[in-house]
Every structure is written in structure tokens, then in C-alpha cells.
Write a protein that holds these residues in place. Structure first.
Motif, PDB file in Angstrom:
ATOM      1  N   ASN A   9       0.816  -1.210   0.000  1.00  0.00           N
ATOM      2  CA  ASN A   9       0.000   0.000   0.000  1.00  0.00           C
ATOM      3  C   ASN A   9       0.851   1.262   0.000  1.00  0.00           C
ATOM      4  OD1 ASN A   9       0.983  -0.325   2.583  1.00  0.00           O
ATOM      5  ND2 ASN A   9      -0.846   0.494   3.569  1.00  0.00           N
ATOM      6  N   ILE A  10       2.162   1.143  -0.203  1.00  0.00           N
ATOM      7  CA  ILE A  10       3.038   2.305  -0.311  1.00  0.00           C
ATOM      8  C   ILE A  10       2.695   3.067  -1.583  1.00  0.00           C
ATOM      9  CG2 ILE A  10       5.433   2.974  -0.765  1.00  0.00           C
ATOM     10  CD1 ILE A  10       6.271   0.677   1.094  1.00  0.00           C
ATOM     11  N   SER A  11       2.757   4.397  -1.510  1.00  0.00           N
ATOM     12  CA  SER A  11       2.545   5.222  -2.697  1.00  0.00           C
ATOM     13  C   SER A  11       3.712   6.169  -2.889  1.00  0.00           C
ATOM     14  CB  SER A  11       1.241   6.024  -2.577  1.00  0.00           C
ATOM     15  OG  SER A  11       1.367   7.033  -1.582  1.00  0.00           O
ATOM     16  N   LEU A  12       3.838   6.680  -4.103  1.00  0.00           N
ATOM     17  CA  LEU A  12       4.925   7.585  -4.430  1.00  0.00           C
ATOM     18  C   LEU A  12       4.363   8.853  -5.063  1.00  0.00           C
ATOM     19  CD1 LEU A  12       5.891   4.453  -5.215  1.00  0.00           C
ATOM     20  CD2 LEU A  12       8.005   5.642  -5.720  1.00  0.00           C
ATOM     21  N   SER A  13       5.106   9.932  -4.933  1.00  0.00           N
ATOM     22  CA  SER A  13       4.758  11.175  -5.612  1.00  0.00           C
ATOM     23  C   SER A  13       4.741  10.946  -7.116  1.00  0.00           C
ATOM     24  CB  SER A  13       5.778  12.261  -5.269  1.00  0.00           C
ATOM     25  OG  SER A  13       5.698  13.344  -6.165  1.00  0.00           O
ATOM     26  N   ASN A  14       3.848  11.661  -7.812  1.00  0.00           N
ATOM     27  CA  ASN A  14       3.817  11.526  -9.264  1.00  0.00           C
ATOM     28  C   ASN A  14       5.078  12.070  -9.924  1.00  0.00           C
ATOM     29  OD1 ASN A  14       3.353  14.262  -8.965  1.00  0.00           O
ATOM     30  ND2 ASN A  14       1.364  14.263  -9.988  1.00  0.00           N
ATOM     31  N   TYR A  15       5.926  12.753  -9.149  1.00  0.00           N
ATOM     32  CA  TYR A  15       7.229  13.181  -9.675  1.00  0.00           C
ATOM     33  C   TYR A  15       7.974  12.003 -10.281  1.00  0.00           C
ATOM     34  CZ  TYR A  15      12.301  13.329  -9.344  1.00  0.00           C
ATOM     35  OH  TYR A  15      13.640  13.162  -9.613  1.00  0.00           O
ATOM     36  N   TYR A 296      -4.371   2.765  -2.084  1.00  0.00           N
ATOM     37  CA  TYR A 296      -4.357   1.333  -2.430  1.00  0.00           C
ATOM     38  C   TYR A 296      -5.772   0.810  -2.639  1.00  0.00           C
ATOM     39  CZ  TYR A 296      -3.636  -3.704  -1.852  1.00  0.00           C
ATOM     40  OH  TYR A 296      -3.626  -5.067  -2.028  1.00  0.00           O
ATOM     41  N   PHE A 297      -6.683   1.121  -1.710  1.00  0.00           N
ATOM     42  CA  PHE A 297      -8.039   0.581  -1.803  1.00  0.00           C
ATOM     43  C   PHE A 297      -8.889   1.307  -2.851  1.00  0.00           C
ATOM     44  CE2 PHE A 297      -7.085  -1.248   2.416  1.00  0.00           C
ATOM     45  CZ  PHE A 297      -7.411  -2.568   2.122  1.00  0.00           C
ATOM     46  N   LEU A 298      -8.534   2.540  -3.185  1.00  0.00           N
ATOM     47  CA  LEU A 298      -9.276   3.226  -4.245  1.00  0.00           C
ATOM     48  C   LEU A 298      -9.068   2.550  -5.601  1.00  0.00           C
ATOM     49  CD1 LEU A 298      -8.862   6.968  -3.254  1.00  0.00           C
ATOM     50  CD2 LEU A 298     -11.027   5.768  -3.582  1.00  0.00           C
ATOM     51  N   GLY A 299      -7.967   1.824  -5.727  1.00  0.00           N
ATOM     52  CA  GLY A 299      -7.728   1.078  -6.960  1.00  0.00           C
ATOM     53  C   GLY A 299      -8.482  -0.232  -7.020  1.00  0.00           C
ATOM     54  N   LYS A 300      -9.229  -0.544  -5.963  1.00  0.00           N
ATOM     55  CA  LYS A 300     -10.017  -1.786  -5.925  1.00  0.00           C
ATOM     56  C   LYS A 300     -11.499  -1.413  -5.891  1.00  0.00           C
ATOM     57  CE  LYS A 300      -6.426  -4.491  -3.665  1.00  0.00           C
ATOM     58  NZ  LYS A 300      -6.242  -5.352  -4.843  1.00  0.00           N
ATOM     59  N   SER A 301     -12.186  -1.694  -6.975  1.00  0.00           N
ATOM     60  CA  SER A 301     -13.567  -1.237  -7.138  1.00  0.00           C
ATOM     61  C   SER A 301     -14.537  -1.879  -6.161  1.00  0.00           C
ATOM     62  CB  SER A 301     -14.033  -1.511  -8.576  1.00  0.00           C
ATOM     63  OG  SER A 301     -13.949  -2.891  -8.877  1.00  0.00           O
ATOM     64  N   SER A 302     -14.138  -2.956  -5.485  1.00  0.00           N
ATOM     65  CA  SER A 302     -15.056  -3.645  -4.585  1.00  0.00           C
ATOM     66  C   SER A 302     -15.286  -2.888  -3.281  1.00  0.00           C
ATOM     67  CB  SER A 302     -14.519  -5.050  -4.268  1.00  0.00           C
ATOM     68  OG  SER A 302     -13.215  -4.976  -3.710  1.00  0.00           O
ATOM     69  N   PHE A 303     -14.507  -1.836  -3.024  1.00  0.00           N
ATOM     70  CA  PHE A 303     -14.647  -1.071  -1.789  1.00  0.00           C
ATOM     71  C   PHE A 303     -15.293   0.279  -2.067  1.00  0.00           C
ATOM     72  CE2 PHE A 303     -11.211  -4.024  -0.937  1.00  0.00           C
ATOM     73  CZ  PHE A 303     -11.500  -4.459   0.352  1.00  0.00           C
ATOM     74  N   THR A 304     -16.302   0.617  -1.288  1.00  0.00           N
ATOM     75  CA  THR A 304     -16.932   1.930  -1.422  1.00  0.00           C
ATOM     76  C   THR A 304     -16.082   2.977  -0.715  1.00  0.00           C
ATOM     77  OG1 THR A 304     -18.198   1.751   0.643  1.00  0.00           O
ATOM     78  CG2 THR A 304     -19.196   0.814  -1.357  1.00  0.00           C
ATOM     79  N   ILE A 305     -16.375   4.239  -1.008  1.00  0.00           N
ATOM     80  CA  ILE A 305     -15.658   5.326  -0.345  1.00  0.00           C
ATOM     81  C   ILE A 305     -15.876   5.259   1.169  1.00  0.00           C
ATOM     82  CG2 ILE A 305     -15.399   7.827  -0.165  1.00  0.00           C
ATOM     83  CD1 ILE A 305     -14.430   6.648  -2.829  1.00  0.00           C
ATOM     84  N   GLU A 306     -17.102   4.937   1.564  1.00  0.00           N
ATOM     85  CA  GLU A 306     -17.407   4.827   2.995  1.00  0.00           C
ATOM     86  C   GLU A 306     -16.585   3.727   3.653  1.00  0.00           C
ATOM     87  OE1 GLU A 306     -19.595   4.921   0.533  1.00  0.00           O
ATOM     88  OE2 GLU A 306     -20.479   6.920   0.858  1.00  0.00           O
ATOM     89  N   GLN A 307     -16.454   2.583   2.976  1.00  0.00           N
ATOM     90  CA  GLN A 307     -15.669   1.478   3.536  1.00  0.00           C
ATOM     91  C   GLN A 307     -14.185   1.850   3.639  1.00  0.00           C
ATOM     92  OE1 GLN A 307     -16.900  -1.449   0.622  1.00  0.00           O
ATOM     93  NE2 GLN A 307     -18.111  -2.579   2.149  1.00  0.00           N
ATOM     94  N   ILE A 308     -13.694   2.564   2.638  1.00  0.00           N
ATOM     95  CA  ILE A 308     -12.289   2.978   2.660  1.00  0.00           C
ATOM     96  C   ILE A 308     -12.053   3.984   3.783  1.00  0.00           C
ATOM     97  CG2 ILE A 308     -10.473   4.174   1.353  1.00  0.00           C
ATOM     98  CD1 ILE A 308     -11.743   2.975  -1.191  1.00  0.00           C
ATOM     99  N   ALA A 309     -13.022   4.878   3.994  1.00  0.00           N
ATOM    100  CA  ALA A 309     -12.902   5.842   5.093  1.00  0.00           C
ATOM    101  C   ALA A 309     -12.747   5.109   6.419  1.00  0.00           C
ATOM    102  CB  ALA A 309     -14.114   6.763   5.114  1.00  0.00           C
ATOM    103  N   LEU A 310     -13.573   4.090   6.642  1.00  0.00           N
ATOM    104  CA  LEU A 310     -13.495   3.331   7.889  1.00  0.00           C
ATOM    105  C   LEU A 310     -12.176   2.578   7.994  1.00  0.00           C
ATOM    106  CD1 LEU A 310     -17.141   1.923   8.082  1.00  0.00           C
ATOM    107  CD2 LEU A 310     -16.125   3.705   9.520  1.00  0.00           C
ATOM    108  N   ARG A 311     -11.719   2.001   6.884  1.00  0.00           N
ATOM    109  CA  ARG A 311     -10.469   1.241   6.897  1.00  0.00           C
ATOM    110  C   ARG A 311      -9.259   2.125   7.175  1.00  0.00           C
ATOM    111  NH1 ARG A 311      -9.685  -3.856   4.533  1.00  0.00           N
ATOM    112  NH2 ARG A 311     -11.618  -4.986   4.157  1.00  0.00           N
ATOM    113  N   THR A 312      -9.374   3.401   6.887  1.00  0.00           N
ATOM    114  CA  THR A 312      -8.258   4.317   7.116  1.00  0.00           C
ATOM    115  C   THR A 312      -8.400   5.097   8.418  1.00  0.00           C
ATOM    116  OG1 THR A 312      -9.374   5.892   5.635  1.00  0.00           O
ATOM    117  CG2 THR A 312      -7.613   4.565   4.701  1.00  0.00           C
TER     118      THR A 312
END
Length: 342
Positions: A9-15, A296-312
Motif C-alpha cells: 500500500n506504499i505510494s509515491l509522488s507523481n514526480y 491502495y483501496f481506491l484502486g479496488k472497485s469492490s470497496f466503497t468510499i465509505e468502507q475505505i474511510a473506515l479502513r483508514t
């Protein structure tokens, strides 16, 4: 069972995506086609605060190398043809120690007179893996040096199955605008700019460490070396990595620094000092964990925004949306749409 773990779930700058693609058009290759094949929306590259999941960046890097037929993606006067890195790995895998392997790594790349020149120097208590430009080359650009040192450090770490602790990362250029990314790039190690040499410095005793890899593990590694370097974690960790791992395991409740200090057997103020010594804070790490998990989870369509909010660790979607917009410049739904359009 392997003692090595990953943090996908690591992310990098678009740089970094822009830097990888810097030379593709001069080679007659479409930036958009490479981004599309890696699952990255082109619009993300224009947003100053946008971030890209490590898995997608690793895919972009690999596809760009293959398209350009250059493992240095155009940052040198000639190409390191695909397979160069593989041959280097095979040349060092039977070495008896880290110092032996790094010395052979240096000799391998010294064969390319136009390419970067590296040297392992033992001086007193410290070992210096020093790099400089090849014959007739003045500079490789900031990303060129980042690639060389990042790959060297992560490769050394892979060889001994632990993050090689550094006394210093010395860089001959000014601190870049994306300097905050160096925390992940060099795993919280001490970084110094405007130095006379570009080098990794570590205690000489570490050069005696035996290699922990073999031909079998090398074959697995060479399937996805770029991704391995970006996400792999090892048992010996910095305090910031220890805190990150605890937060990631309990992200829905997001424990406070007092709870984490107790888990680590430290006083909270001691933990604060140790994190400060590594150039970070508890709040910075918590924000990074929330942000990178959300991406990471936004790239997985099975999770709603609400579910991702709770997971974070957000009890309200609105608070998550405000925080995400602060991190990336766009709300989470827009970010997901950009991924879907691609």
C-alpha cells in the motif's frame, strides 16, 4: 516461511512517474500508451499533490524500460540493454559477503566506460559505495542519481535480507522540491546535500555480513525486481517502520503514540526523540499510512468510499474526503474516476 514481508500500500509522488517518462518521447514512444498499460491516469501527472500506488509505478517503470530498451530509461549517453541488471545479479550471487558482492557490483558496472562508475572504498570505520559519472558525462540528472543509489541500497539490503543501515546518504546536488519523498526512498536514513561525493556510507563491519540469497531466490527476485525494491520489508527495521507496521495493523482504530510506545516498551517521549532522529514524527507516519492505504483501496472497485474511510481510521466519510483532498488535491471519488477512465 520467508521472513520478508511486503507493504504494497506504499505510494509515491507523481514526480517519479514523470521522471521515468522524461525521455520516452525523444525515443518516439507515447507517454499516454505507457501510462495506460500501467493503469495510471495521465491527468494524475499534472496534479501537483497526486500520488501513485507503488504497484502501478513498478509496472510503469518495467514497461518503460522494455519500450525504450534501456534500464536507465534514457538518463545515460547509451542504453543499458534489458538484461544488464540480471547479468550483474548472476555475477554477484555466489559472493561470500556483502563487501565481496558490492566490490563485484562495482567492477561489473566499471566495464561500461560511458556509464556510471562505482567504487567500494573502506576508509577507517566506514565503507563508502561511491558513484560518479562515466567518461564524457557531466551529470545524469537528479532522477538518474536517485535511481543509481536507490537500486544499490535496496539491492544490498536484498542480498543480506535486512535494510542496510547507513551512516549517511551523501548527494552532490541541492535538495530537490520532492525532498520529503527521500524518507521512503532511503528508508529514513540520514541524507546530506551539496556534498563533494555521491555515495552511500555504512559501517565497515557490515561489509562482512554473509549473503542470505541464492540462485533460487534470485530467480524469484528477477521476476519483479522493481516492485521488490519498492515494497519489500525485512525483520530489522527503523523505529519509524516499527510504528508504521503497528499503525497499519490497527488502522481502523489508529492507536495513539502512548499506545504504540507501550507496545514497543518505550516511554512516549523516547519514541518521539527516536522518530525525530530519523527525520519524522508520529503524526507524519499516521498521515502517510492513512493516505497510502486509501490510495491502495481506491484502486479496488469492490470497496466503497465509505468502507475505505473506515479502513483508514475515519469515522465520517466527510472527514476522510477533506483529508484526501488535502493529500492529493482531488476528492477520493474523482481520483477513482481517473483510475477507471484509464
Amino acid at each position: 516461511m520467508s521472513s520478508i514481508g511486503t507493504m504494497r500500500n506504499i505510494s509515491l509522488s507523481n514526480y517519479f512517474a514523470r521522471a521515468v517518462l522524461e525521455n520516452v518521447e525523444k525515443a518516439g514512444i507515447s507517454r499516454e500508451s505507457l501510462l495506460s498499460s500501467a493503469g495510471i491516469a495521465p491527468d494524475l501527472l499534472a496534479q501537483p499533490d497526486a500520488r501513485i500506488p507503488a504497484v502501478q509505478f513498478g509496472r510503469l517503470q518495467t514497461k518503460t524500460i522494455l519500450a525504450m530498451r534501456d534500464e536507465f530509461v534514457g538518463y545515460g549517453p547509451q542504453a543499458y540493454l534489458p538484461g544488464t541488471w540480471t547479468n550483474m545479479c548472476h555475477s554477484v550471487i555466489h559472493c561470500t559477503s556483502l563487501g565481496h558482492a558490492l566490490a563485484r557490483y562495482c567492477r561489473f558496472f566499471q566495464m561500461f566506460e560511458w556509464g556510471f562508475q562505482s567504487e567500494l572504498i573502506i576508509d577507517g570505520e566506514f565503507a563508502h559505495l561511491r558513484v560518479k559519472a562515466g567518461n564524457g558525462v557531466e551529470d545524469y540528472g537528479i532522477y538518474g542519481w536517485e535511481m543509481i543509489l536507490f537500486n544499490a541500497h535496496r539491492f544490498a539490503s536484498w542480498l543480506i535480507r535486512q535494510h542496510l543501515p547507513l551512516q549517511a546518504v551523501n548527494l552532490s546536488y541541492d535538495a530537490p522540491a520532492h525532498v520529503a519523498e527521500y524518507r521512503h526512498l532511503f528508508l529514513g536514513q540520514p541524507i546530506f546535500f551539496n556534498k563533494p561525493h555521491t555515495e552511500l556510507v555504512f559501517h565497515r563491519s557490515l561489509a562482512e555480513l554473509p549473503l542470505s540469497q541464492n540462485e533460487t531466490s534470485l530467480r524469484r527476485f528477477l521476476k519483479h525486481p522493481n516492485l521488490v525494491f519498492l515494497v519489500q520489508q525485512y525483520p530489522q527495521k527503523s523505529w519509524s517502520t516499527e510504528v508504521r507496521l503497528i499503525i497499519n495493523k490497527q488502522l481502523t482504530s489508529t492507536p495513539g503514540i502512548e499506545d504504540i510506545a507501550q507496545t514497543l516498551g518505550l516511554h512516549p517521549q523516547t519514541l518521539r526523540r527516536r522518530l525525530a532522529h530519523e527525520g519524522t514524527t508520529f503524526n507524519d507516519i499516521k498521515t502517510q499510512c492513512r493516505r497510502d492505504t486509501a490510495l491502495y483501496f481506491l484502486g479496488k472497485s469492490s470497496f466503497t468510499i465509505e468502507q475505505i474511510a473506515l479502513r483508514t481510521g475515519f469515522s465520517e466519510t466527510s472527514a476522510f474526503t477533506r483529508a484526501f483532498k488535502t493529500w492529493t488535491g482531488v476528492p477520493p471519488q474523482s481520483y477513482r474516476q481517473q483510475l477507471a477512465e484509464n
